[in-house]
Write a protein that holds these residues in place. Structure first.
Motif, PDB file in Angstrom:
ATOM      1  N   ASN A  14     -19.251 -46.347 -14.945  1.00  0.00           N
ATOM      2  CA  ASN A  14     -20.520 -45.716 -14.326  1.00  0.00           C
ATOM      3  C   ASN A  14     -21.090 -44.292 -15.429  1.00  0.00           C
ATOM      4  OD1 ASN A  14     -21.171 -47.833 -12.564  1.00  0.00           O
ATOM      5  ND2 ASN A  14     -19.902 -46.931 -10.608  1.00  0.00           N
ATOM      6  N   ARG A  15     -20.822 -44.076 -16.161  1.00  0.00           N
ATOM      7  CA  ARG A  15     -21.510 -42.558 -16.999  1.00  0.00           C
ATOM      8  C   ARG A  15     -22.365 -43.634 -18.264  1.00  0.00           C
ATOM      9  NH1 ARG A  15     -18.567 -37.758 -17.737  1.00  0.00           N
ATOM     10  NH2 ARG A  15     -20.343 -37.107 -18.406  1.00  0.00           N
ATOM     11  N   GLU A  16     -23.288 -44.954 -18.193  1.00  0.00           N
ATOM     12  CA  GLU A  16     -23.686 -45.752 -18.556  1.00  0.00           C
ATOM     13  C   GLU A  16     -24.504 -44.700 -20.265  1.00  0.00           C
ATOM     14  OE1 GLU A  16     -24.191 -45.747 -15.778  1.00  0.00           O
ATOM     15  OE2 GLU A  16     -25.642 -47.746 -15.363  1.00  0.00           O
ATOM     16  N   THR A  17     -25.121 -43.759 -19.488  1.00  0.00           N
ATOM     17  CA  THR A  17     -25.499 -42.613 -20.734  1.00  0.00           C
ATOM     18  C   THR A  17     -24.815 -42.359 -21.658  1.00  0.00           C
ATOM     19  OG1 THR A  17     -25.070 -41.371 -19.577  1.00  0.00           O
ATOM     20  CG2 THR A  17     -27.711 -42.258 -18.760  1.00  0.00           C
ATOM     21  N   LEU A  18     -23.838 -42.680 -21.513  1.00  0.00           N
ATOM     22  CA  LEU A  18     -22.758 -42.252 -23.024  1.00  0.00           C
ATOM     23  C   LEU A  18     -21.920 -43.472 -23.733  1.00  0.00           C
ATOM     24  CD1 LEU A  18     -20.144 -39.654 -20.931  1.00  0.00           C
ATOM     25  CD2 LEU A  18     -22.812 -39.581 -22.938  1.00  0.00           C
ATOM     26  N   CYS A  19     -22.795 -44.717 -23.421  1.00  0.00           N
ATOM     27  CA  CYS A  19     -22.658 -46.045 -23.703  1.00  0.00           C
ATOM     28  C   CYS A  19     -22.096 -46.372 -24.985  1.00  0.00           C
ATOM     29  CB  CYS A  19     -23.895 -47.073 -23.483  1.00  0.00           C
ATOM     30  SG  CYS A  19     -23.133 -48.401 -24.421  1.00  0.00           S
ATOM     31  N   GLU A  20     -21.237 -46.166 -25.821  1.00  0.00           N
ATOM     32  CA  GLU A  20     -20.688 -46.566 -27.358  1.00  0.00           C
ATOM     33  C   GLU A  20     -21.736 -47.434 -28.226  1.00  0.00           C
ATOM     34  OE1 GLU A  20     -16.294 -46.771 -27.005  1.00  0.00           O
ATOM     35  OE2 GLU A  20     -15.887 -44.866 -26.111  1.00  0.00           O
ATOM     36  N   ASN A  21     -21.805 -48.533 -27.477  1.00  0.00           N
ATOM     37  CA  ASN A  21     -22.717 -49.466 -28.274  1.00  0.00           C
ATOM     38  C   ASN A  21     -24.032 -49.269 -27.689  1.00  0.00           C
ATOM     39  OD1 ASN A  21     -20.065 -50.641 -29.418  1.00  0.00           O
ATOM     40  ND2 ASN A  21     -20.156 -50.708 -26.799  1.00  0.00           N
ATOM     41  N   PHE A  22     -24.653 -47.798 -27.147  1.00  0.00           N
ATOM     42  CA  PHE A  22     -25.986 -48.013 -27.253  1.00  0.00           C
ATOM     43  C   PHE A  22     -27.158 -48.584 -27.947  1.00  0.00           C
ATOM     44  CE2 PHE A  22     -29.831 -44.831 -27.028  1.00  0.00           C
ATOM     45  CZ  PHE A  22     -30.432 -45.226 -25.782  1.00  0.00           C
ATOM     46  N   GLY A  23     -27.885 -49.649 -27.435  1.00  0.00           N
ATOM     47  CA  GLY A  23     -28.822 -50.662 -27.589  1.00  0.00           C
ATOM     48  C   GLY A  23     -30.405 -50.241 -27.767  1.00  0.00           C
ATOM     49  N   GLY A  24     -30.097 -48.280 -27.562  1.00  0.00           N
ATOM     50  CA  GLY A  24     -31.963 -47.833 -28.009  1.00  0.00           C
ATOM     51  C   GLY A  24     -32.705 -48.199 -25.779  1.00  0.00           C
ATOM     52  N   TYR A  25     -33.713 -48.254 -26.324  1.00  0.00           N
ATOM     53  CA  TYR A  25     -34.844 -48.292 -24.783  1.00  0.00           C
ATOM     54  C   TYR A  25     -36.049 -49.258 -24.663  1.00  0.00           C
ATOM     55  CZ  TYR A  25     -33.183 -43.055 -25.979  1.00  0.00           C
ATOM     56  OH  TYR A  25     -32.732 -41.951 -26.535  1.00  0.00           O
ATOM     57  N   ILE A  26     -35.626 -49.480 -23.623  1.00  0.00           N
ATOM     58  CA  ILE A  26     -37.111 -50.358 -23.517  1.00  0.00           C
ATOM     59  C   ILE A  26     -38.110 -50.154 -23.266  1.00  0.00           C
ATOM     60  CG2 ILE A  26     -37.648 -51.738 -21.866  1.00  0.00           C
ATOM     61  CD1 ILE A  26     -35.717 -52.781 -20.558  1.00  0.00           C
ATOM     62  N   GLY A  27     -38.636 -50.963 -24.108  1.00  0.00           N
ATOM     63  CA  GLY A  27     -40.051 -50.094 -24.769  1.00  0.00           C
ATOM     64  C   GLY A  27     -40.286 -49.978 -26.236  1.00  0.00           C
ATOM     65  N   ARG A  28     -38.946 -49.872 -26.768  1.00  0.00           N
ATOM     66  CA  ARG A  28     -38.709 -48.904 -28.377  1.00  0.00           C
ATOM     67  C   ARG A  28     -38.036 -50.049 -28.647  1.00  0.00           C
ATOM     68  NH1 ARG A  28     -38.146 -42.764 -29.254  1.00  0.00           N
ATOM     69  NH2 ARG A  28     -40.477 -42.297 -28.203  1.00  0.00           N
ATOM     70  N   ALA A  29     -37.058 -50.279 -28.110  1.00  0.00           N
ATOM     71  CA  ALA A  29     -36.312 -51.313 -28.459  1.00  0.00           C
ATOM     72  C   ALA A  29     -36.824 -52.904 -28.418  1.00  0.00           C
ATOM     73  CB  ALA A  29     -34.323 -51.607 -28.309  1.00  0.00           C
ATOM     74  N   ILE A  30     -37.287 -52.811 -27.509  1.00  0.00           N
ATOM     75  CA  ILE A  30     -37.247 -54.410 -27.101  1.00  0.00           C
ATOM     76  C   ILE A  30     -39.134 -53.748 -26.169  1.00  0.00           C
ATOM     77  CG2 ILE A  30     -35.289 -55.412 -26.986  1.00  0.00           C
ATOM     78  CD1 ILE A  30     -35.795 -55.207 -23.719  1.00  0.00           C
ATOM     79  N   ASP A  31     -39.633 -55.314 -26.374  1.00  0.00           N
ATOM     80  CA  ASP A  31     -40.478 -55.097 -25.669  1.00  0.00           C
ATOM     81  C   ASP A  31     -41.009 -54.478 -23.881  1.00  0.00           C
ATOM     82  OD1 ASP A  31     -42.681 -56.169 -27.443  1.00  0.00           O
ATOM     83  OD2 ASP A  31     -42.550 -58.468 -27.024  1.00  0.00           O
TER      84      ASP A  31
END
Ligand SMILES: [Zn+2]
Length: 274
Positions: free
Chosen positions: A27-44
């Protein structure tokens, strides 16, 4: 795994995380090693007519939140309340702590004041360079306001604490001047938190000060899903209420973004679609 059902009102967790790396698992997912970006930027995101996101990014809005009558306020909880909630936890604010918020008039700063008050901080100090935001800062919970454009911030913070220094400095501006000024204002056991990564400032703290004060310098990034869920509950219980001062239709999005960029918005702005 999600408890959201078709037809439930939802809000979004706006980081795209993998769900299975070491950090996601604890539950420290802001440190995700496979971070996929932000909603609104990486996806609609919310400006799209329809949006599609991983199921785990949708969080159910609790029954006590009147999202139909207050879509803007409920809509901003997932960041404006959740990010400060995380800072309160990371810095372990207690009833004997003095908390200073640098950039207090901004969208996150105002809510940071609210959450410091919510956490029963002994004293809450707002620091900003725009005096016209201080009335809102006081309404949000600030006991004192420091205009860093007019006085030396570090000196003012030391004066306000009778020379003892501040327990928690939360820096949303995070340029060299605010970071180093904030660090210098820390008292014994002090914690300095930066949330302004893009500003790119550098903080230099003598090891002697860190040692003698047992001080900490740390970063805090967005919030976990659980902190967003907790934030929704805190607002549903009426313990805090988000400050949204400018609500516009989609057609005025561009103008509204420009106001945000210029720092003209107190609290949060929102675009509401009919
Ligand atoms: Zn992950």
């Amino acid at each position: 795994v999600t408890s959201v059902k078709v037809g439930d009102p939802v809000t979004a967790y706006f980081y795209l995380t993998c769900g299975h790396c070491r950090w996601c698992r604890i539950n420290r997912e802001t440190l995700c090693e496979n971070f996929g970006g932000y909603i609104g930027r990486a996806i609609d995101g919310g400006y799209a007519e329809l949006m599609k996101a991983p199921a785990d990014n949708f969080l159910k809005i609790p029954d006590g939140l009147d999202w139909k009558n207050h879509p803007a306020e409920v809509g901003v909880i997932c960041d404006a309340i959740a990010t400060p909630v995380k800072v309160i936890r990371r810095t372990n604010v207690t009833a004997s702590d003095t908390v200073a918020v640098i950039g207090a008039g901004g969208g996150l700063g105002i809510h940071m004041l609210m959450l410091a008050r919510w956490a029963h901080a002994a004293r809450v100090i707002a620091v900003d360079v725009k005096s016209d935001k201080f009335a809102a800062c006081r309404a949000a919970g600030a006991d004192d306001c420091v205009n860093a454009a007019e006085v030396d911030m570090t000196g003012a913070l030391r004066d306000l604490t009778h020379g003892k220094g501040v327990d928690v400095v939360i820096d949303f501006v995070s340029v060299d001047k605010t970071l180093n000024g904030g660090a210098a204002a820390l008292g014994r056991g002090g914690r300095l938190v930066t949330l302004g990564g893009s500003a790119g400032g550098t903080v230099t703290v003598p090891a002697r000060d860190l040692l003698n004060k047992e001080a900490m310098v740390m970063g805090s990034r967005y919030a976990t899903r659980q902190e967003v869920i907790d934030s929704l509950e805190i607002v549903a219980r009426g313990e805090v209420w988000p400050l949204v001062t400018d609500i516009r239709p989609m057609a005025e999005a561009e103008a509204l973004h420009q106001r945000v960029e210029k720092g003209e918005i107190t609290g949060r702005a929102a675009i509401v679609m009919k």
